[in-house]
Enzyme design. Sequence first.
Site, PDB file in Angstrom:
ATOM      1  N   CYS A   1       7.656  -1.224  -9.123  1.00 58.09           N
ATOM      2  CA  CYS A   1       6.818  -2.372  -9.469  1.00 58.09           C
ATOM      3  C   CYS A   1       5.382  -2.069  -9.077  1.00 58.09           C
ATOM      4  O   CYS A   1       5.050  -2.057  -7.895  1.00 58.09           O
ATOM      5  CB  CYS A   1       7.295  -3.619  -8.723  1.00 58.09           C
TER       6      CYS A   1
ATOM      7  N   VAL B   1      -0.614   4.436  -5.740  1.00 55.91           N
ATOM      8  CA  VAL B   1       0.602   4.855  -5.033  1.00 55.91           C
ATOM      9  C   VAL B   1       1.800   4.880  -5.984  1.00 55.91           C
ATOM     10  O   VAL B   1       2.638   5.787  -5.917  1.00 55.91           O
ATOM     11  CB  VAL B   1       0.873   3.929  -3.827  1.00 55.91           C
TER      12      VAL B   1
ATOM     13  N   ALA C   1       7.510  -1.417 -13.891  1.00 61.04           N
ATOM     14  CA  ALA C   1       6.769  -2.607 -14.326  1.00 61.04           C
ATOM     15  C   ALA C   1       5.296  -2.394 -14.049  1.00 61.04           C
ATOM     16  O   ALA C   1       4.900  -2.103 -12.912  1.00 61.04           O
ATOM     17  CB  ALA C   1       7.253  -3.844 -13.573  1.00 61.04           C
TER      18      ALA C   1
ATOM     19  N   GLU D   1       7.821   2.870   5.603  1.00 65.59           N
ATOM     20  CA  GLU D   1       7.092   3.991   6.225  1.00 65.59           C
ATOM     21  C   GLU D   1       5.686   4.125   5.651  1.00 65.59           C
ATOM     22  O   GLU D   1       4.731   4.425   6.381  1.00 65.59           O
ATOM     23  CB  GLU D   1       7.874   5.299   6.018  1.00 65.59           C
TER      24      GLU D   1
ATOM     25  N   GLU E   1     -13.610  -0.278  -0.591  1.00 65.44           N
ATOM     26  CA  GLU E   1     -13.589  -1.281  -1.653  1.00 65.44           C
ATOM     27  C   GLU E   1     -14.979  -1.899  -1.808  1.00 65.44           C
ATOM     28  O   GLU E   1     -15.800  -1.838  -0.892  1.00 65.44           O
ATOM     29  CB  GLU E   1     -12.607  -2.403  -1.288  1.00 65.44           C
TER      30      GLU E   1
ATOM     31  N   LYS F   1      -1.586  -2.768  10.385  1.00 64.04           N
ATOM     32  CA  LYS F   1      -0.790  -1.582  10.719  1.00 64.04           C
ATOM     33  C   LYS F   1      -0.412  -1.582  12.202  1.00 64.04           C
ATOM     34  O   LYS F   1       0.713  -1.237  12.580  1.00 64.04           O
ATOM     35  CB  LYS F   1      -1.576  -0.320  10.355  1.00 64.04           C
TER      36      LYS F   1
END
Lengths: 434, 434
Positions: free
Chosen positions: B9, B14, B43, B127, B188, B203
């Site tokens: 999805c 990534v 998707a 992970e 960004e 994280k």
Amino acid sequence: MKPVKVGICGLGNVGGGTFNVLKRNAEEIARRAGRGIEVAQIATRRPNPKCHTGSTPTCSDVFEVVDNPEIDIVVELIGGYTVAREVVLKAIANGKHVVTANKALIAVHGNEIFARAREQGVIVAFEASVAGGIPVIKAIREGLAANQINWLAGIINGTGNFILTEMREKGRTFEDVLKEAQALGYAEADPTFDVEGIDAAHKLTILASIAFGIPLQFDKAYTEGISRLATADVNYAEALGYRIKHLGVARRTAAGIELRVHPTLIPADRLIANVNGVMNAVMVNGDAVGSTLYYGAGAGMEPTASAVVADLVDVARALTTDPNNRVPHLAFQPDALSDHPILPIGACESAYYLRIQAKDHPGVLAQVATILSERGINIESIMQKEVEEHDGLVPVILVTHRVVEQRIDDAIAALEALDDVVGSVVRIRVEQLN
Amino acid sequence: MKPVKVGICGLGNVGGGTFNVLKRNAEEIARRAGRGIEVAQIATRRPNPKCHTGSTPTCSDVFEVVDNPEIDIVVELIGGYTVAREVVLKAIANGKHVVTANKALIAVHGNEIFARAREQGVIVAFEASVAGGIPVIKAIREGLAANQINWLAGIINGTGNFILTEMREKGRTFEDVLKEAQALGYAEADPTFDVEGIDAAHKLTILASIAFGIPLQFDKAYTEGISRLATADVNYAEALGYRIKHLGVARRTAAGIELRVHPTLIPADRLIANVNGVMNAVMVNGDAVGSTLYYGAGAGMEPTASAVVADLVDVARALTTDPNNRVPHLAFQPDALSDHPILPIGACESAYYLRIQAKDHPGVLAQVATILSERGINIESIMQKEVEEHDGLVPVILVTHRVVEQRIDDAIAALEALDDVVGSVVRIRVEQLN
């Protein structure tokens, strides 16, 4: 779930550490594992003053542990190839899982041991056999399972790294530091395994198998120690922007796999070049992940025990799994191992640091350059020092581009045959490790 | 065994990397996993030019993948908290295992997600959510399972580390480097998540949970960014033998757990102080193993995919295991999580770097020393610079010993109230990370 019962064979440094960690962190470990991990029996010839075994049953015969029907997992911490091999094979035959810290045993007899373990549907776990407490076997075998591993390079012998660190930082000689390391207990009375690279070659053999999916082939590893390393070369390397480390290097090439342990120049700004003292580190480069590094204590009572106990938790979890759907011993399915050959050292490729002791005559540099150029060896950098007072010789130091080792052997023979070159040419391999 | 069927999805960076790695390394991965891992459906709203999906079925509705009965594992690579959360919860409800790279989702909604997953007996693997391709979650959760983890500290935001590296190496300002990072695509357009430490806090929240066995508590993490960091402090830190890194720090103390993200001075000779550019590294200190470090690419198409695919291999292996004897989502059994509280920042302890802008009057140093001494704050080192020409002020820079933050807050208020102190006192935390 009921506790897992463990039998410890050998209560030396690592055995004592394993007992102590299991006892001290029993609650923390059970919170993770979902069940207790209890030491049911210990086989040892003598007590360990750093380890108070209390009411835990002990015996002197390791085979009593191996044959104890109560015990689920046998922890082999005897060391060596003989009794340890018998213990592991008998435990497997008895249907018990095994955890071991024994790199020599796995590197030399691992193929046989894993074959027997498969037949019996049991696990032989060996995280503690490489780089002490650093979970590098798990990282390669599971954490990097997506990758084609391109190469790995490790500082995997703490004694050797301690000696090299002292030589560099304090200008001391190899012999001098070795004596201190022996006094401190870092080095054995017979330091051959550590300083000649045999211990590192055992560990490298294991890492290469799980990285590339090849059988264990310790006998084909090239091994060169640090005992002949001169302080002069440590200093010249520094002046050229490099550090010398005793590395185990495994690399996959189209022709085969390089498997070699030797002193190595590494650019001083690489993280691994800054791993000092008795610490260990392993770099692993995969096609998807790029370069990764794993750092920590490579030996010691509790760091090694940390890896042994992590294996015990893994095995405790795997007790209820399908033996055909576990993590394979050597990371790859046994029927999918590759027969990609291990290359002889002459067919390996690297860059080279050469130190030539030349007479102070005009034209020596030209002769050196010609010999290298005729063999297609390009020079990356060259440094000619002043005449040394004690012998009137001129050290010529150079670093080549990458080339197959055979050509360097040939060039060195030609250089040593020159009238103006005195003695042997010093040759140390150079790796960039990007 | 028959191949495992995966639905992806989200086909961004990534997602595209995951597809490409699964395709390119299909054989290598099957040699390890013992079965193929096949993408059955993707998707995505738009094609990814870096990813040629060929004959693999695609659709635009993520819920088509989630409801596809053929699919064993749903890979959530959409990002954000809304649709991603629905996708993951629906996949779990459908009895499918989930792999995700979504740190925000796990940090904020992980407790809910894992509770649902347990009810359904499925795995949610994550992970890739921390430190990209570095298998640090596996290392802490399994590799260090023997240890009481004392503390961990990580460079877990590549954009921030790139900015700090450029500021130090080239003397550039924060604003200047940020603009370049945006142009290079590292940062960004809205850089808040990266430079204000929110991404790192997500994280860190995850790492702390699996290290200490506590529920995810992102809302209690203290977060301080690097956007107000002055080049002057980067340089003064250097002069004192330190480097400034944007660290996530989690530490277990008797009173509670410290969970904090902030710029931090680290001694320049520590390995982690030498992690530069966009690279990530996490140090983990355990009571048995001591300090370990894990280093690699913390972001990027294929490094992150490396972690996603490693999780897929793990899940493929776990398909035949007892759901009650798997590695728990948060490393500790869900009924064994601890309620040890997260400490407010005022109760956290560290050493401090302070920069005071003082008027060039005699007696200022004595006033500063008195204020600190009255509050039991010991000075480790002090450096008074020359009068600055542009404002006639004297920068006084000092590093304290470890002390509870409340006392430093109190001391800073007293310092700022002095007639001879101009403007705010700069305060940066200092960690030794031995």
